[in-house]
Design a protein around this motif. Sequence first.
Motif, PDB file in Angstrom:
ATOM      1  N   MET A   1     -11.992  38.281  -8.826  1.00 30.13           N
ATOM      2  CA  MET A   1     -11.008  38.753  -7.860  1.00 30.13           C
ATOM      3  C   MET A   1      -9.656  38.072  -8.074  1.00 30.13           C
ATOM      4  O   MET A   1      -8.613  38.716  -8.161  1.00 30.13           O
ATOM      5  CB  MET A   1     -11.490  38.471  -6.434  1.00 30.13           C
TER       6      MET A   1
ATOM      7  N   THR B   1      -3.677  32.609 -15.497  1.00 24.90           N
ATOM      8  CA  THR B   1      -4.562  31.740 -14.724  1.00 24.90           C
ATOM      9  C   THR B   1      -5.314  30.779 -15.645  1.00 24.90           C
ATOM     10  O   THR B   1      -5.730  31.136 -16.749  1.00 24.90           O
ATOM     11  CB  THR B   1      -5.572  32.564 -13.914  1.00 24.90           C
TER      12      THR B   1
ATOM     13  N   GLU C   1      -8.575  36.394 -10.741  1.00 23.43           N
ATOM     14  CA  GLU C   1      -8.002  36.679 -12.060  1.00 23.43           C
ATOM     15  C   GLU C   1      -7.374  38.068 -12.101  1.00 23.43           C
ATOM     16  O   GLU C   1      -6.273  38.246 -12.650  1.00 23.43           O
ATOM     17  CB  GLU C   1      -9.087  36.550 -13.139  1.00 23.43           C
ATOM     18  N   LYS C   2      -8.046  39.061 -11.528  1.00 23.74           N
ATOM     19  CA  LYS C   2      -7.522  40.416 -11.586  1.00 23.74           C
ATOM     20  C   LYS C   2      -6.261  40.572 -10.741  1.00 23.74           C
ATOM     21  O   LYS C   2      -5.236  41.075 -11.214  1.00 23.74           O
ATOM     22  CB  LYS C   2      -8.573  41.430 -11.115  1.00 23.74           C
ATOM     23  N   ARG C   3      -6.320  40.114  -9.486  1.00 25.25           N
ATOM     24  CA  ARG C   3      -5.173  40.294  -8.606  1.00 25.25           C
ATOM     25  C   ARG C   3      -3.967  39.483  -9.082  1.00 25.25           C
ATOM     26  O   ARG C   3      -2.838  39.978  -9.069  1.00 25.25           O
ATOM     27  CB  ARG C   3      -5.549  39.901  -7.174  1.00 25.25           C
TER      28      ARG C   3
ATOM     29  N   GLY D   1      -3.488  38.437 -12.151  1.00 29.51           N
ATOM     30  CA  GLY D   1      -3.067  39.021 -13.416  1.00 29.51           C
ATOM     31  C   GLY D   1      -2.198  40.250 -13.223  1.00 29.51           C
ATOM     32  O   GLY D   1      -1.191  40.443 -13.913  1.00 29.51           O
ATOM     33  N   ASP D   2      -2.584  41.090 -12.265  1.00 29.00           N
ATOM     34  CA  ASP D   2      -1.792  42.289 -11.981  1.00 29.00           C
ATOM     35  C   ASP D   2      -0.391  41.949 -11.489  1.00 29.00           C
ATOM     36  O   ASP D   2       0.548  42.730 -11.657  1.00 29.00           O
ATOM     37  CB  ASP D   2      -2.498  43.155 -10.929  1.00 29.00           C
ATOM     38  N   GLU D   3      -0.247  40.767 -10.876  1.00 33.28           N
ATOM     39  CA  GLU D   3       1.051  40.342 -10.350  1.00 33.28           C
ATOM     40  C   GLU D   3       1.839  39.507 -11.350  1.00 33.28           C
ATOM     41  O   GLU D   3       2.882  38.948 -11.013  1.00 33.28           O
ATOM     42  CB  GLU D   3       0.854  39.547  -9.051  1.00 33.28           C
TER      43      GLU D   3
END
Length: 366
Positions: free
Chosen positions: A1, A13, A3-5, A7-9
Amino acid sequence: MFEKRLGDEGYATYKLPRTNNRGDGLLTAVNRKSFRVLNYRELLFNDFGNRVAQLLHVELVIPFLQSHAKDVKHDALVVNTPLLFPHNSSYCLPRLKQVYKILQYIESYQEMYQLQTAPIILCGDWNGSKRGHVYKFLRSQCFVSSYDTAHHYTDSDVDCHKWVSHRNHRGNICGVDFIWLLNPYEHRKPLNISFIKAVLGIIKNRLCEVSRESIDPFGFLENENCKGTCVDLSGFSQALTVLGLTGYPNGLDIEELHDLWLKLDTDGDGVIDFSQFKSALDPSSLLQSENENEALEAQTETPQNTSRSATIGFEVKHSALFPTQVEDGIWPEDYSLSDHAQLTVEFAPVTMHCPQSFCHPAQTMT
């Protein structure tokens, strides 16, 4: 969660679990629009608390820098770590040693990559308040608490309890979360001197505990070789062992004990008399002569026309805790996100000028 959120921003990390599969660890996220990560290092203490730390060597890439000369250094060091929880007074020394090891590693890294003037930011759960030895140790090394700087709080007892950031597993609320900042300073004490001063503070506290137990606080220093008035290295080592301040995993090692002894045995005669030891427990008297020598060396080695090197520093613009009630020392009962409050600090990069002689502190620091 995460890493994805993140990363999208636009965040990179970096994760580091605690040793021995403890199940938790560290996460540091870096905004690629503001920083370029040049190097990443992991510190594994391999101690009984399974503590770890992350060091990120970053370069600022924000628009502020585009209007400045190309010879201005844009590097900064960011460290993230959790310290041991102080379950009792025996945890004071290992907590101090964890910070000491981190700062030693930073010094070595700075020397290796010629980064002695890079600003340093220390983040994490420090598990200790403004009245503790770790706080005083970092302050003696010219680190400032960003939140306290932004709110003009001092180190006084009056300001120690104006804010909280944690409700620990015992149900106590306390202020233990700090984002420390160190900009380049000319008159920073040698690291080992600050460490010894902090160790003396811990010894003094332990002696007070012994005294409260109706035990002669200096009688335990006596041994068969030196009785009544003084103590030799062997007796001193045995006494610190009785106090729980030496040995693996949480006490002074042989080298640290030797360094401490050399600072206490000021005349080099191989013994410390009790009056000398009592005086040494006032760290200001122990370090006075050393500070005078350092000031004299600085005057002789740093002429007024010393050339200066430009580097980036940080100014604390704003800092806040969430939920806002903790800024008034109140822990809201309806806050369930974490047992820690969220600490945010906004830094503004500024250009700083450091004497070239200070750009190589390894010559004067050990």
